[in-house]
Design a protein around this motif. Structure first.
Motif, short mmCIF file in Angstrom:
data_model
loop_
_atom_site.label_atom_id
_atom_site.label_comp_id
_atom_site.label_asym_id
_atom_site.label_seq_id
_atom_site.Cartn_x
_atom_site.Cartn_y
_atom_site.Cartn_z
N LEU A 207 40.33 -8.88 21.40
CA LEU A 207 40.85 -10.24 21.19
C LEU A 207 39.87 -11.31 21.67
O LEU A 207 39.77 -12.38 21.06
CB LEU A 207 42.19 -10.39 21.92
CG LEU A 207 43.39 -9.70 21.27
CD1 LEU A 207 44.58 -9.70 22.22
CD2 LEU A 207 43.77 -10.39 19.96
N VAL A 208 39.18 -11.06 22.77
CA VAL A 208 38.31 -12.11 23.34
C VAL A 208 36.89 -12.04 22.78
O VAL A 208 36.11 -12.98 22.98
CB VAL A 208 38.26 -12.03 24.88
CG1 VAL A 208 39.66 -12.15 25.46
CG2 VAL A 208 37.60 -10.74 25.37
N TRP A 209 36.55 -10.95 22.09
CA TRP A 209 35.17 -10.77 21.63
C TRP A 209 34.71 -11.89 20.70
O TRP A 209 33.66 -12.50 20.89
CB TRP A 209 35.04 -9.41 20.93
CG TRP A 209 33.65 -9.09 20.48
CD1 TRP A 209 33.09 -9.37 19.26
CD2 TRP A 209 32.62 -8.46 21.26
NE1 TRP A 209 31.79 -8.94 19.21
CE2 TRP A 209 31.47 -8.37 20.42
CE3 TRP A 209 32.55 -7.96 22.55
CZ2 TRP A 209 30.28 -7.80 20.86
CZ3 TRP A 209 31.37 -7.39 22.98
CH2 TRP A 209 30.26 -7.32 22.14
N ILE A 210 35.51 -12.18 19.68
CA ILE A 210 35.10 -13.19 18.69
C ILE A 210 35.06 -14.60 19.29
O ILE A 210 34.08 -15.33 19.08
CB ILE A 210 36.00 -13.13 17.45
CG1 ILE A 210 35.68 -11.85 16.66
CG2 ILE A 210 35.84 -14.36 16.57
CD1 ILE A 210 36.50 -11.68 15.40
N ASP B 161 33.66 -7.95 12.37
CA ASP B 161 33.22 -6.79 13.12
C ASP B 161 34.12 -5.61 12.80
O ASP B 161 35.33 -5.68 12.99
CB ASP B 161 33.26 -7.06 14.63
CG ASP B 161 32.38 -8.25 15.01
OD1 ASP B 161 32.79 -9.38 14.71
OD2 ASP B 161 31.31 -8.03 15.60
N ARG B 162 33.54 -4.52 12.34
CA ARG B 162 34.33 -3.36 11.91
C ARG B 162 35.20 -2.83 13.05
O ARG B 162 36.37 -2.50 12.85
CB ARG B 162 33.39 -2.27 11.39
CG ARG B 162 34.08 -0.97 10.99
CD ARG B 162 34.99 -1.16 9.81
NE ARG B 162 35.66 0.06 9.46
CZ ARG B 162 35.18 0.97 8.61
NH1 ARG B 162 33.99 0.76 8.04
NH2 ARG B 162 35.85 2.05 8.32
N TRP B 163 34.64 -2.74 14.25
CA TRP B 163 35.40 -2.14 15.35
C TRP B 163 36.59 -3.02 15.75
O TRP B 163 37.65 -2.50 16.10
CB TRP B 163 34.49 -1.86 16.54
CG TRP B 163 34.06 -3.07 17.33
CD1 TRP B 163 32.99 -3.86 17.09
CD2 TRP B 163 34.71 -3.61 18.49
NE1 TRP B 163 32.91 -4.86 18.03
CE2 TRP B 163 33.94 -4.74 18.90
CE3 TRP B 163 35.84 -3.26 19.22
CZ2 TRP B 163 34.29 -5.51 20.00
CZ3 TRP B 163 36.19 -4.02 20.33
CH2 TRP B 163 35.42 -5.13 20.71
N ILE B 164 36.43 -4.34 15.64
CA ILE B 164 37.55 -5.23 15.96
C ILE B 164 38.64 -5.09 14.90
O ILE B 164 39.83 -5.03 15.22
CB ILE B 164 37.08 -6.69 16.06
CG1 ILE B 164 36.10 -6.85 17.22
CG2 ILE B 164 38.26 -7.63 16.23
CD1 ILE B 164 35.57 -8.25 17.38
N ASN B 165 38.23 -5.02 13.64
CA ASN B 165 39.19 -4.78 12.57
C ASN B 165 39.98 -3.51 12.82
O ASN B 165 41.21 -3.48 12.69
CB ASN B 165 38.45 -4.66 11.23
CG ASN B 165 38.72 -5.84 10.31
OD1 ASN B 165 39.80 -6.41 10.33
ND2 ASN B 165 37.74 -6.19 9.51
N ASP B 166 39.28 -2.44 13.17
CA ASP B 166 39.94 -1.16 13.40
C ASP B 166 40.89 -1.21 14.60
O ASP B 166 42.00 -0.69 14.54
CB ASP B 166 38.89 -0.06 13.61
CG ASP B 166 38.15 0.29 12.33
OD1 ASP B 166 38.69 0.00 11.24
OD2 ASP B 166 37.04 0.85 12.41
N ALA C 282 42.95 -5.89 3.08
CA ALA C 282 41.82 -5.02 3.43
C ALA C 282 40.50 -5.55 2.90
O ALA C 282 39.44 -5.34 3.51
CB ALA C 282 42.07 -3.61 2.93
N GLU C 283 40.53 -6.25 1.76
CA GLU C 283 39.29 -6.77 1.17
C GLU C 283 39.14 -8.28 1.36
O GLU C 283 38.30 -8.91 0.72
CB GLU C 283 39.28 -6.45 -0.33
CG GLU C 283 39.44 -4.97 -0.66
CD GLU C 283 38.34 -4.12 -0.05
OE1 GLU C 283 37.20 -4.60 0.04
OE2 GLU C 283 38.64 -2.97 0.35
N VAL C 284 39.94 -8.85 2.24
CA VAL C 284 39.92 -10.30 2.46
C VAL C 284 39.28 -10.61 3.80
O VAL C 284 39.53 -9.92 4.80
CB VAL C 284 41.35 -10.88 2.41
CG1 VAL C 284 41.34 -12.37 2.73
CG2 VAL C 284 41.97 -10.63 1.05
N ASP C 285 38.46 -11.66 3.85
CA ASP C 285 37.85 -12.10 5.11
C ASP C 285 38.89 -12.83 5.95
O ASP C 285 39.34 -13.92 5.60
CB ASP C 285 36.67 -13.03 4.82
CG ASP C 285 36.00 -13.52 6.11
OD1 ASP C 285 36.31 -12.98 7.18
OD2 ASP C 285 35.17 -14.44 6.02
N VAL C 286 39.29 -12.22 7.06
CA VAL C 286 40.27 -12.84 7.96
C VAL C 286 39.64 -13.12 9.32
O VAL C 286 40.26 -13.00 10.36
CB VAL C 286 41.53 -11.95 8.11
CG1 VAL C 286 42.37 -11.98 6.85
CG2 VAL C 286 41.16 -10.52 8.49
#
Length: 221
Positions: free
Chosen positions: A35-38, A113-118, A105-109
């Motif tokens: 949560l705080v990374w971005i 970062d892949r790991w944050i998404n996961d 899944a294909e939308v920029d939200v």
């Protein structure tokens, strides 16, 4: 007579295994990091909006999930109010996981970062769901209209907030709740369908969370 002390210990959370508390705290801290990374990475960016970031349902539901995991790990409360809150947050994370998989899944939200998404869309929702299914509650929750309505206050309130704020700031977090691209007619139909899906998920969540208590009652008969 021998059942009473066991039920009393369960009610105070004393029988919650150490490894359950450990994985709750571990995944709670992982959620905090994601949560705080971005915000930390974009703290000097002129285009990054913290308000917009906090206006994503994914972020808000994950903030609540971190609270559930950390409090559940540190204190393991078993009161009815806590279990109601825990079930609600688990529902919100299930909504996050399902809506992302089906619609986003294909939308920029903002989570490139892949790991944050996961972590935010898959791992933490799955952890809360499994915890809800397999860690029994001290008291049973029943899928009453009052409970389902209570659980749905937050998603409905989020939708109202987004539709009010969107025209003011000319920004919407998700395409399916953006009237600029589809018009209010299609938007209303789409949100009505989503609400029905959320009701079904809420009923299923209450029923599934009740299963461990039912199994425990059958074993004690």
């Amino acid at each position: 007579m021998s059942d009473q002390p066991t039920e009393q210990r369960d009610a105070h959370g004393e029988r919650t295994a150490w490894w359950i508390r450990a994985y709750r705290i571990g995944f709670g801290l992982l959620g905090v990091l994601a949560l705080v990374w971005i915000p930390l990475r974009n703290i000097d960016s002129a285009t990054f909006s913290l308000t917009n970031y906090l206006s994503y349902f994914t972020i808000e539901s994950n903030v609540l999930s971190v609270i559930v995991l950390l409090v559940g790990g540190a204190l393991a409360p078993q009161g009815a109010h806590w279990q109601t809150f825990r079930g609600a947050v688990t529902l919100y994370m299930l909504i996050t996981m399902v809506v992302y998989a089906v619609l986003l899944a294909e939308v920029d939200v903002m989570l490139t970062d892949r790991w944050i998404n996961d972590v935010l869309h898959r791992i933490v929702p799955l952890v809360l769901l499994l915890d809800w299914l397999f860690v029994p509650m001290a008291a049973r929750l029943r899928a009453t209209p009052r409970l389902i309505g209570l659980w749905l206050i937050f998603p409905v309130g989020y939708g109202v907030y987004t539709l009010i704020r969107g025209p003011i700031v000319d920004w919407y977090p998700y395409p399916f709740i953006d009237p600029r691209t589809q018009g209010y007619g299609s938007l209303t139909i789409g949100l009505a369908v989503l609400l029905v899906v959320f009701v079904v998920l809420a009923v299923a969540m209450a029923a599934l969370g009740d299963l461990p208590a039912r199994w425990r009652e059958r074993r004690s008969d």
